[in-house]
Design an enzyme around this catalytic site. Structure first.
Site, PDB file in Angstrom:
ATOM      1  N   GLN A  46       0.824  -1.204   0.000  1.00 21.23           N
ATOM      2  CA  GLN A  46       0.000   0.000   0.000  1.00 21.23           C
ATOM      3  C   GLN A  46       0.865   1.263   0.000  1.00 21.23           C
ATOM      4  O   GLN A  46       1.979   1.263   0.537  1.00 21.23           O
ATOM      5  CB  GLN A  46      -0.923   0.046   1.233  1.00 21.23           C
ATOM      6  CG  GLN A  46      -2.181  -0.798   1.119  1.00 21.23           C
ATOM      7  CD  GLN A  46      -2.003  -2.156   1.725  1.00 21.23           C
ATOM      8  OE1 GLN A  46      -1.110  -2.389   2.527  1.00 21.23           O
ATOM      9  NE2 GLN A  46      -2.855  -3.103   1.345  1.00 21.23           N
ATOM     10  N   CYS A  75      -6.321   0.552   7.187  1.00 19.66           N
ATOM     11  CA  CYS A  75      -5.147  -0.319   7.135  1.00 19.66           C
ATOM     12  C   CYS A  75      -4.444  -0.193   8.480  1.00 19.66           C
ATOM     13  O   CYS A  75      -3.806   0.825   8.760  1.00 19.66           O
ATOM     14  CB  CYS A  75      -4.205   0.064   5.995  1.00 19.66           C
ATOM     15  SG  CYS A  75      -2.712  -0.945   5.942  1.00 19.66           S
ATOM     16  N   GLY A  76      -4.565  -1.215   9.308  1.00 19.72           N
ATOM     17  CA  GLY A  76      -4.012  -1.163  10.657  1.00 19.72           C
ATOM     18  C   GLY A  76      -2.498  -1.151  10.698  1.00 19.72           C
ATOM     19  O   GLY A  76      -1.885  -0.362  11.426  1.00 19.72           O
ATOM     20  N   ASN A 158     -13.264  -1.484   6.644  1.00 12.36           N
ATOM     21  CA  ASN A 158     -13.251  -2.214   5.385  1.00 12.36           C
ATOM     22  C   ASN A 158     -13.857  -3.588   5.634  1.00 12.36           C
ATOM     23  O   ASN A 158     -13.900  -4.067   6.764  1.00 12.36           O
ATOM     24  CB  ASN A 158     -11.829  -2.303   4.799  1.00 12.36           C
ATOM     25  CG  ASN A 158     -10.809  -2.796   5.799  1.00 12.36           C
ATOM     26  OD1 ASN A 158     -11.150  -3.261   6.880  1.00 12.36           O
ATOM     27  ND2 ASN A 158      -9.541  -2.702   5.450  1.00 12.36           N
ATOM     28  N   HIS A 160     -14.448  -7.619   5.838  1.00 13.71           N
ATOM     29  CA  HIS A 160     -13.658  -8.828   6.054  1.00 13.71           C
ATOM     30  C   HIS A 160     -14.577 -10.036   6.114  1.00 13.71           C
ATOM     31  O   HIS A 160     -15.667  -9.969   6.681  1.00 13.71           O
ATOM     32  CB  HIS A 160     -12.878  -8.746   7.365  1.00 13.71           C
ATOM     33  CG  HIS A 160     -11.731  -7.789   7.326  1.00 13.71           C
ATOM     34  ND1 HIS A 160     -10.455  -8.156   6.979  1.00 13.71           N
ATOM     35  CD2 HIS A 160     -11.685  -6.458   7.582  1.00 13.71           C
ATOM     36  CE1 HIS A 160      -9.657  -7.099   7.026  1.00 13.71           C
ATOM     37  NE2 HIS A 160     -10.388  -6.058   7.388  1.00 13.71           N
ATOM     38  N   GLU A 209      -5.752  -9.981   0.731  1.00 12.85           N
ATOM     39  CA  GLU A 209      -6.312  -8.632   0.795  1.00 12.85           C
ATOM     40  C   GLU A 209      -6.859  -8.198  -0.558  1.00 12.85           C
ATOM     41  O   GLU A 209      -6.239  -8.443  -1.598  1.00 12.85           O
ATOM     42  CB  GLU A 209      -5.252  -7.633   1.258  1.00 12.85           C
ATOM     43  CG  GLU A 209      -4.777  -7.856   2.680  1.00 12.85           C
ATOM     44  CD  GLU A 209      -3.979  -6.675   3.196  1.00 12.85           C
ATOM     45  OE1 GLU A 209      -4.468  -5.528   3.090  1.00 12.85           O
ATOM     46  OE2 GLU A 209      -2.856  -6.888   3.693  1.00 12.85           O
ATOM     47  N   ARG A 210      -8.013  -7.541  -0.540  1.00 12.77           N
ATOM     48  CA  ARG A 210      -8.604  -7.051  -1.789  1.00 12.77           C
ATOM     49  C   ARG A 210      -7.662  -6.011  -2.390  1.00 12.77           C
ATOM     50  O   ARG A 210      -7.171  -5.107  -1.705  1.00 12.77           O
ATOM     51  CB  ARG A 210      -9.996  -6.472  -1.566  1.00 12.77           C
ATOM     52  CG  ARG A 210     -10.053  -5.303  -0.613  1.00 12.77           C
ATOM     53  CD  ARG A 210     -11.445  -4.691  -0.533  1.00 12.77           C
ATOM     54  NE  ARG A 210     -11.428  -3.560   0.379  1.00 12.77           N
ATOM     55  CZ  ARG A 210     -12.418  -2.705   0.535  1.00 12.77           C
ATOM     56  NH1 ARG A 210     -13.527  -2.854  -0.164  1.00 12.77           N
ATOM     57  NH2 ARG A 210     -12.326  -1.704   1.384  1.00 12.77           N
ATOM     58  N   CYS A 218      -1.721  -8.427   7.904  1.00 14.02           N
ATOM     59  CA  CYS A 218      -2.842  -7.505   7.684  1.00 14.02           C
ATOM     60  C   CYS A 218      -3.400  -7.138   9.053  1.00 14.02           C
ATOM     61  O   CYS A 218      -3.957  -7.996   9.749  1.00 14.02           O
ATOM     62  CB  CYS A 218      -3.920  -8.157   6.817  1.00 14.02           C
ATOM     63  SG  CYS A 218      -5.398  -7.136   6.593  1.00 14.02           S
ATOM     64  N   GLY A 219      -3.237  -5.869   9.456  1.00 16.76           N
ATOM     65  CA  GLY A 219      -3.659  -5.442  10.778  1.00 16.76           C
ATOM     66  C   GLY A 219      -5.157  -5.532  10.988  1.00 16.76           C
ATOM     67  O   GLY A 219      -5.629  -6.087  11.987  1.00 16.76           O
ATOM     68  N   GLY A 221      -7.156  -7.309   9.235  1.00  8.15           N
ATOM     69  CA  GLY A 221      -7.504  -8.723   9.123  1.00  8.15           C
ATOM     70  C   GLY A 221      -7.255  -9.472  10.421  1.00  8.15           C
ATOM     71  O   GLY A 221      -8.034 -10.356  10.807  1.00  8.15           O
TER      72      GLY A 221
END
Length: 283
Positions: A46, A75-76, A158, A160, A209-210, A218-219, A221
């Site tokens: 990202q 986005c964590g 977002n 999940h 991740e999309r 993925c935080g 996630g």
């Protein structure tokens, strides 16, 4: 003048960070894809952009772009890196930072190399995720190419979806993740988590991740998986999430409570880009 950037990662989930405080920066999707190319560009999952605040009660704005050029709201791992970046660049002396995102307000607590993030209160209502379902449920049947999978869905800024499996290491993350990411029941696509519950305080996770594919970590996630595991009655309030890139600590007090995520950040290198890569109109 060239444009400075910093390459960072949180547990292998890697980012390129820009600040738009001293001058305006806009990125086209084409430019983002060019920069994200791991052979011809910088390479990242990202791109993160720090902007001036639009409100007096906020310290900074925070925007997130996937490597395919699409913008997302949460986005964590990126938030932790942004907190570290702000401290390292001395943009603020505060340990407690308030960021404005597309999803609303995000709180950070910066301490040395570790950053704690208030990821907000999860929502399970299908229309808020968004997820096409007749009513809210703990688990749903999802038809993927004629095969039925038992899944749980949650939104953390977002969308999940989480699948419990016996072994995250052996899960078909790429093949199945790609199909579920763009499933018709998720109108805005979805991040797909493959969750292995080890014991009441430890879970293992891989995430497709999309817009990015499988990442090292993925935080959001990790938060989604921790929440789902607790709702299923399988884990305690505080769990350690073991991802490919390392471990995160997640704390969730239950329904109506915010999720707290704590984990490390690393600054990898800095560099400069020529300004002809950028255009002067918003994405």
């Amino acid at each position: 003048m060239s444009i400075r950037f910093t390459k960072m990662h949180g547990l292998g989930n890697d980012f390129v960070v820009f600040e738009s405080l001293s001058r305006e920066l806009y990125f086209t999707p084409e430019t983002i894809r060019l920069l994200a190319d791991r052979h011809r560009g910088i390479g990242f999952d990202q791109l993160l952009l720090i902007t001036p605040p639009s409100r007096v009660d906020v310290d900074f704005g925070y925007r997130i772009f996937n490597h395919d050029g699409s913008e997302v709201a949460q986005c964590g791992n990126g938030a932790r890196c942004v907190g570290r970046f702000i401290r390292d660049r001395k943009f603020s002396p505060k340990q407690h930072l308030v960021l404005e995102t597309l999803n609303g307000i995000l709180e950070l607590y910066v301490a040395d190399t570790h950053v704690t993030v208030n990821m907000g209160i999860p929502t399970f209502e299908p229309h808020e995720i968004p997820f096409i379902a007749e009513q809210s449920a703990l688990e749903y049947d999802l038809d993927v190419s004629g095969e039925i999978f038992r899944v749980s869905a949650v939104a953390l800024g977002n969308p999940h979806v989480v699948l419990v499996c016996e072994s995250a290491a052996n899960a078909p993350v790429t093949k199945l993740g790609r199909k579920i990411e763009s499933h018709a029941r998720f109108p805005q696509r979805v991040n797909v988590g493959f969750l292995e519950i080890m014991d009441p305080t430890n879970i293992r996770l891989r995430v497709y991740e999309r817009g990015a594919g499988e990442t090292q970590a993925c935080g959001s996630g990790a938060c989604a998986a921790a929440v789902i595991a607790r709702r299923l009655g399988r884990t305690q309030e505080i769990v350690k999430v073991h991802l490919i890139g390392g471990d995160l600590e997640i704390r969730w007090g239950g329904q109506g409570s915010p999720i707290w995520m704590r984990g490390p950040t690393v600054s990898v290198f800095e560099g400069n880009l020529q300004p002809d890569l950028f255009r002067r109109s918003p994405v």
